[in-house]
Design an enzyme around this catalytic site. Structure first.
Site, PDB file in Angstrom:
ATOM      1  N   ASP A 133       0.796  -1.228   0.000  1.00  0.00           N
ATOM      2  CA  ASP A 133       0.000   0.000   0.000  1.00  0.00           C
ATOM      3  C   ASP A 133       0.828   1.277   0.000  1.00  0.00           C
ATOM      4  O   ASP A 133       0.295   2.362   0.233  1.00  0.00           O
ATOM      5  CB  ASP A 133      -0.941   0.003   1.208  1.00  0.00           C
ATOM      6  CG  ASP A 133      -2.052  -1.025   1.070  1.00  0.00           C
ATOM      7  OD1 ASP A 133      -2.661  -1.079  -0.013  1.00  0.00           O
ATOM      8  OD2 ASP A 133      -2.299  -1.770   2.033  1.00  0.00           O
ATOM      9  N   ASP A 148      -6.814  -4.386  -5.633  1.00  0.00           N
ATOM     10  CA  ASP A 148      -6.454  -3.066  -5.109  1.00  0.00           C
ATOM     11  C   ASP A 148      -5.040  -2.656  -5.512  1.00  0.00           C
ATOM     12  O   ASP A 148      -4.728  -1.462  -5.628  1.00  0.00           O
ATOM     13  CB  ASP A 148      -6.522  -3.048  -3.577  1.00  0.00           C
ATOM     14  CG  ASP A 148      -7.720  -3.755  -2.981  1.00  0.00           C
ATOM     15  OD1 ASP A 148      -8.114  -4.811  -3.504  1.00  0.00           O
ATOM     16  OD2 ASP A 148      -8.246  -3.273  -1.971  1.00  0.00           O
TER      17      ASP A 148
END
Length: 396
Positions: free
Chosen positions: A114, A174
């Site tokens: 992330d 994602d």
């Protein structure tokens, strides 16, 4: 680009109260951005003395925050940067710098995927708007940290390190959102390896994450020896074979961005296919805000996901600039429908309410009863990004 707004059509497409439907689009966008700034300043002032903390959500009347380690840490500073881009207010700039600084240590993060969310949304927008050379160093270091999660024999960036008993090498949809950091770093450092990693990840995700209808699995785990998938399932969706709503929009946004960076027509076609799946889905509500999963039984009490609508609206606006004619107009029109809905009282909080967050009714991870029907910092980020993108289009 010529102004493309037709007020009668927008009235028919609009959502929310009658006043919102009749409000000229440029006026709505300006008012929505001004409201977003006032709300975000409520949050910024509240967290000033909470050293190292960043807002995450507001649940059951209480603030929920995180430190920089949480995957969402870059979104609030990123929202402030977009609001500063719009207003050029010194107070917003001061807070944007303050909260961006709280995320800097993530440039050394190598234990999750992330880093792009954390750094590109915060430092990336900060560099774009200020030219601060220290921000450039953070982004380049962060990109190299992210690249350590790539294994050439598998061809993708590993998303998670947990649950090793069921996943050998898990990759979630994602992860498409983190490729922009690598593409930027390659373009600004001359390190072509970073670009190859991003393209390899996008290519293999295109090959294995998508079904024939261009819906996406959430999780694909790869065998580390063969480099082939051994598991395809969900972690946050309704079922393994369902279309988890935010995941579909991550894919749409990610491939649109990859086309912008590469000019590779395969990425543009992938984004167009995903867009058609979403726009034509029979379970897409008329106001453009998806239920938390496209395959969940829809009832009046089924939670929506405003964050999915915000990501989708922002992506569709960009995708419209890469297409032409009726197709481009259709993407813009649907994004405008979503923005009008999100800007309506049903989804936009009253000033000073909702803990200082802008939007209501997002869903984080329904299967875990986590962050259901609450504000979420990334919903606000992509909503403000969509507003800024739409304003640019209206002014061009």
């Amino acid at each position: 680009m010529k102004r493309y707004v037709v007020w009668g059509l927008l009235w028919l497409m609009g959502a929310g109260c009658t006043a919102d439907r009749e409000q000229p689009l440029a006026t709505l966008v300006d008012r929505a951005l001004a409201h977003a700034e006032r709300q975000s300043l409520v949050l910024a002032r509240k967290y000033t003395d909470r050293e190292g903390r960043l807002p995450r959500t507001w649940e059951k009347g209480e603030d929920v925050s995180s430190d920089s380690r949480w995957w969402c840490s870059g979104f609030f500073p990123g929202t402030l940067w977009y609001l500063y881009e719009n207003s050029r207010h010194d107070e917003v700039l001061e807070y944007a710098r303050m909260y961006t600084a709280r995320v800097e240590r993530e440039k050394f993060t190598t234990d999750n995927h992330d880093v792009g969310f954390m750094l590109y949304c915060s430092f990336g927008n900060g560099l774009r708007l200020t030219g601060d050379s220290t921000y450039r160093e953070v982004l380049l270091t962060g990109a190299r940290s992210l690249a350590t999660r790539f294994r050439p024999e598998v061809g993708v960036i590993r998303s998670w390190d947990h649950s090793r008993e069921k996943w050998q090498y898990p990759v979630i949809i994602d992860n498409m959102m983190n490729l922009e950091l690598l593409m930027w770093a390659a373009a600004n450092s001359g390190d072509t390896t970073l670009r190859r990693i991003a393209c390899s990840h996008a290519d293999k995700t295109m090959e294995h994450h998508f079904r024939p209808d261009y819906s996406s699995w959430h999780v694909v785990s790869y065998d580390t020896l063969s480099g082939c998938p051994h598991v395809k399932q969900t972690h946050q969706g309704y079922s393994d074979g369902s279309a988890w709503s935010r995941g579909q929009t991550w894919g749409l946004y990610g491939y649109t961005a990859m086309y912008r960076w590469t000019g590779d027509d395969r990425y543009l076609q992938q984004a167009r296919h995903i867009a058609r799946f979403l726009l034509n889905h029979p379970n897409m509500p008329g106001d453009g805000v998806p239920y938390w999963d496209f395959d969940v039984p829809a009832t009046p009490s089924t939670p929506r996901d405003a964050s999915a609508a915000a990501v989708m609206a922002s992506a569709l606006l960009e995708l419209s600039g890469f297409t032409q004619g009726a197709e481009a107009q259709g993407y813009r029109d649907f994004a405008i429908r979503q923005i009008r809905t999100l800007a309506s009282p049903e989804y936009t909080a009253e000033e000073g309410e909702n803990g200082g967050f802008i939007l209501k009714h997002s869903t984080g991870a329904y299967p875990f009863a986590s962050e259901v029907d609450v504000p979420l910092t990334y919903a606000d980020y992509y909503y403000v990004e969509a507003l800024v993108r739409l304003k640019r289009m209206l002014q061009s």
